[in-house]
Design a protein around this motif. Structure first.
Motif, PDB file in Angstrom:
ATOM      1  N   VAL A 113      40.822  31.627  44.293  1.00  0.00           N
ATOM      2  CA  VAL A 113      40.227  30.910  43.160  1.00  0.00           C
ATOM      3  C   VAL A 113      39.726  31.959  42.176  1.00  0.00           C
ATOM      4  N   ASP A 114      40.007  31.779  40.902  1.00  0.00           N
ATOM      5  CA  ASP A 114      39.581  32.731  39.877  1.00  0.00           C
ATOM      6  C   ASP A 114      38.057  32.685  39.730  1.00  0.00           C
ATOM      7  N   SER A 115      37.411  33.832  39.972  1.00  0.00           N
ATOM      8  CA  SER A 115      35.934  33.872  39.955  1.00  0.00           C
ATOM      9  C   SER A 115      35.355  33.616  38.567  1.00  0.00           C
ATOM     10  N   ARG A 116      36.184  33.738  37.530  1.00  0.00           N
ATOM     11  CA  ARG A 116      35.658  33.634  36.166  1.00  0.00           C
ATOM     12  C   ARG A 116      35.479  32.205  35.688  1.00  0.00           C
ATOM     13  N   HIS A 117      36.113  31.264  36.403  1.00  0.00           N
ATOM     14  CA  HIS A 117      36.087  29.877  35.917  1.00  0.00           C
ATOM     15  C   HIS A 117      35.654  28.918  37.017  1.00  0.00           C
ATOM     16  N   ASP A 118      35.174  27.747  36.592  1.00  0.00           N
ATOM     17  CA  ASP A 118      34.940  26.684  37.565  1.00  0.00           C
ATOM     18  C   ASP A 118      36.260  26.402  38.279  1.00  0.00           C
ATOM     19  N   LEU A 141      37.529  34.688  46.065  1.00  0.00           N
ATOM     20  CA  LEU A 141      37.250  34.666  44.619  1.00  0.00           C
ATOM     21  C   LEU A 141      37.884  35.896  43.998  1.00  0.00           C
ATOM     22  N   THR A 142      38.877  35.713  43.157  1.00  0.00           N
ATOM     23  CA  THR A 142      39.628  36.860  42.625  1.00  0.00           C
ATOM     24  C   THR A 142      39.041  37.377  41.310  1.00  0.00           C
ATOM     25  N   LYS A 143      39.432  38.606  40.966  1.00  0.00           N
ATOM     26  CA  LYS A 143      39.108  39.245  39.677  1.00  0.00           C
ATOM     27  C   LYS A 143      37.602  39.427  39.471  1.00  0.00           C
ATOM     28  N   CYS A 144      36.883  39.679  40.572  1.00  0.00           N
ATOM     29  CA  CYS A 144      35.424  39.829  40.481  1.00  0.00           C
ATOM     30  C   CYS A 144      35.001  41.069  39.691  1.00  0.00           C
ATOM     31  N   LYS A 146      35.737  41.516  36.816  1.00  0.00           N
ATOM     32  CA  LYS A 146      35.597  41.067  35.431  1.00  0.00           C
ATOM     33  C   LYS A 146      34.295  40.345  35.149  1.00  0.00           C
ATOM     34  N   ILE A 147      33.485  40.092  36.176  1.00  0.00           N
ATOM     35  CA  ILE A 147      32.220  39.380  35.936  1.00  0.00           C
ATOM     36  C   ILE A 147      31.060  40.142  36.590  1.00  0.00           C
ATOM     37  N   SER A 148      29.834  39.761  36.231  1.00  0.00           N
ATOM     38  CA  SER A 148      28.643  40.469  36.732  1.00  0.00           C
ATOM     39  C   SER A 148      28.340  40.076  38.177  1.00  0.00           C
ATOM     40  N   ALA A 149      27.512  40.879  38.818  1.00  0.00           N
ATOM     41  CA  ALA A 149      27.100  40.581  40.196  1.00  0.00           C
ATOM     42  C   ALA A 149      26.412  39.220  40.260  1.00  0.00           C
ATOM     43  N   THR A 150      25.623  38.897  39.243  1.00  0.00           N
ATOM     44  CA  THR A 150      24.935  37.600  39.199  1.00  0.00           C
ATOM     45  C   THR A 150      25.951  36.459  39.117  1.00  0.00           C
ATOM     46  N   ALA A 151      26.928  36.637  38.263  1.00  0.00           N
ATOM     47  CA  ALA A 151      27.951  35.592  38.105  1.00  0.00           C
ATOM     48  C   ALA A 151      28.766  35.426  39.395  1.00  0.00           C
ATOM     49  N   ILE A 152      29.010  36.528  40.097  1.00  0.00           N
ATOM     50  CA  ILE A 152      29.733  36.452  41.381  1.00  0.00           C
ATOM     51  C   ILE A 152      28.915  35.618  42.374  1.00  0.00           C
ATOM     52  N   ALA A 153      27.620  35.939  42.454  1.00  0.00           N
ATOM     53  CA  ALA A 153      26.744  35.222  43.397  1.00  0.00           C
ATOM     54  C   ALA A 153      26.688  33.731  43.055  1.00  0.00           C
ATOM     55  N   GLU A 154      26.644  33.417  41.766  1.00  0.00           N
ATOM     56  CA  GLU A 154      26.599  32.009  41.353  1.00  0.00           C
ATOM     57  C   GLU A 154      27.892  31.283  41.712  1.00  0.00           C
ATOM     58  N   ARG A 155      29.013  31.951  41.500  1.00  0.00           N
ATOM     59  CA  ARG A 155      30.302  31.310  41.800  1.00  0.00           C
ATOM     60  C   ARG A 155      30.437  31.085  43.312  1.00  0.00           C
ATOM     61  N   VAL A 172      33.488  32.351  51.902  1.00  0.00           N
ATOM     62  CA  VAL A 172      33.846  32.481  50.483  1.00  0.00           C
ATOM     63  C   VAL A 172      33.672  33.959  50.159  1.00  0.00           C
ATOM     64  N   LEU A 173      34.780  34.637  49.894  1.00  0.00           N
ATOM     65  CA  LEU A 173      34.763  36.095  49.801  1.00  0.00           C
ATOM     66  C   LEU A 173      35.060  36.608  48.391  1.00  0.00           C
ATOM     67  N   PRO A 174      34.082  37.263  47.746  1.00  0.00           N
ATOM     68  CA  PRO A 174      34.348  37.894  46.443  1.00  0.00           C
ATOM     69  C   PRO A 174      35.336  39.047  46.597  1.00  0.00           C
ATOM     70  N   TYR A 175      36.282  39.146  45.664  1.00  0.00           N
ATOM     71  CA  TYR A 175      37.374  40.110  45.816  1.00  0.00           C
ATOM     72  C   TYR A 175      37.753  40.709  44.472  1.00  0.00           C
ATOM     73  N   SER A 176      38.198  41.962  44.517  1.00  0.00           N
ATOM     74  CA  SER A 176      38.834  42.560  43.335  1.00  0.00           C
ATOM     75  C   SER A 176      39.973  43.467  43.790  1.00  0.00           C
ATOM     76  N   SER A 177      41.143  43.196  43.305  1.00  0.00           N
ATOM     77  CA  SER A 177      42.291  44.057  43.613  1.00  0.00           C
ATOM     78  C   SER A 177      42.202  45.369  42.849  1.00  0.00           C
ATOM     79  N   VAL A 178      41.371  45.400  41.809  1.00  0.00           N
ATOM     80  CA  VAL A 178      41.222  46.607  40.991  1.00  0.00           C
ATOM     81  C   VAL A 178      40.242  47.588  41.640  1.00  0.00           C
ATOM     82  N   THR A 179      39.075  47.093  42.061  1.00  0.00           N
ATOM     83  CA  THR A 179      38.063  47.994  42.637  1.00  0.00           C
ATOM     84  C   THR A 179      38.113  48.073  44.160  1.00  0.00           C
TER      85      THR A 179
END
Ligand SMILES: Nc1nc2c(ncn2[C@@H]2O[C@H](COP(=O)(O)OP(=O)(O)O)[C@@H](O)[C@H]2O)c(=O)[nH]1
Ligand SMILES: [Mg+2]
Length: 195
Positions: A113-118, A141-144, A146-155, A172-179
Motif C-alpha cells: 500500500v502506498d504510504s503517501r495516500h489513504d 507501506l511502500t515509498k516511506c 517520501k514522507i516524514s516519520a510522523t506521517a509514517i506512524a500515522e499511516r 503493518v510494515l513501513p518500507y522503502s526500496s530506496v533507503t
C-alpha cells in the motif's frame, strides 16, 4: 540473512503454465506502480531482477523468482489500474485469486500500500478478500522515504485500526526500496512464516 542468490524462473498470464517448484512461495500484490518490483529487487539486493516500470499496468503476468534456491517470490499483476479494460482487470484479479486459493506451495502474501495516500478501495478490498478466505498476509507501506516519520506512524496506525477486527495479518510494515527501511524486518518475517 543477506540474500545473495536470486533467479528469474518464469512468468505467465496463464495460471496452468506457471512453473512449479518444491519451494514455499510468498506473493506480492498491490496496485500498479505501488513498488512491487522495486521491493523484490531490494530484498534480493539486485538492481533489476524484477522489471521496474514507471509505466503503470505494464506487469500483466505473474513472475516467479527463486531466492537462495529455497523460497519463491511471486510478483503479481498490479490491480486497480483504470487504463485497461474492465474485462482485463477482472481476468487478472480472477487469476490472482485462483492462485491464492489453489496454489500448493503458497504461504503468505505481502499487500503493498502506498504510504503517501489513504488506502484505496482496491487495497482494502484485497485485504478484506484475504481475511475472508483465511489467508495469511502482511501489509507493507511502500515509498516511506517520501514522507516524514510522523506521517509514517500515522499511516501505520490508520491501517492497524482498519485491521483491528481482522486476524490473519502479520504486521503493518513501513518500507522503502530506496533507503532499505524495513528490509531486514521483511526478510525475517518471510523467513519466520514460510520456512
Ligand atoms: N522514492 C521511492 N520510489 C519508489 C520506491 N519503490 C518504487 N518506487 C518508484 O515507483 C515507481 C513504480 O515502481 P515499481 O517497482 O515498478 O512498481 P510496480 O508497478 O508495483 O512493480 C518507479 O518509478 C519506482 O522507482 C520507494 O521505496 N521509494
Ligand atoms: Mg512491477
Amino acid at each position: 540473512m543477506y540474500i545473495k542468490k536470486a533467479d528469474f524462473i518464469g512468468g505467465t498470464n496463464k495460471l496452468e503454465d506457471l512453473p512449479k517448484t518444491s519451494h514455499p512461495e510468498v506473493a506480492f500484490a498491490g496496485r500498479s506502480n505501488v513498488g512491487k518490483s522495486s521491493l523484490i529487487n531490494s530484498i534480493v539486493n539486485r538492481k533489476n531482477l524484477a522489471h521496474i516500470s514507471s509505466n503503470p499496468g505494464k506487469t500483466r503476468q505473474i513472475n516467479l523468482y527463486t531466492v537462495e534456491d529455497k523460497w519463491v517470490l511471486v510478483d503479481m499483476p498490479g490491480y486497480g489500474y483504470a487504463a485497461v479494460s474492465k474485462a482485463d482487470r477482472q481476468q487478472w484479479s480472477d487469476m490472482m485469486k485462483t492462485y491464492f486459493l489453489k496454489r500448493e506451495n503458497f504461504k503468505m502474501v505481502c499487500v503493498l500500500v502506498d504510504s503517501r495516500h489513504d488506502p484505496m478501495d482496491s487495497d482494502l478490498g484485497m485485504i478484506e478478500w484475504l481475511e475472508n478466505n483465511d489467508l495469511k498476509y502482511l501489509v507493507v507501506l511502500t515509498k516511506c522515504d517520501k514522507i516524514s516519520a510522523t506521517a509514517i506512524a500515522e499511516r501505520k496506525k490508520q491501517l492497524e485500526d482498519f485491521l483491528q477486527l481482522c486476524k490473519n495479518w502479520v504486521e503493518v510494515l513501513p518500507y522503502s526500496s530506496v533507503t532499505g527501511m524495513g528490509k531486514n524486518e521483511l526478510v525475517a518475517i518471510i523467513k519466520k512464516n514460510i520456512d
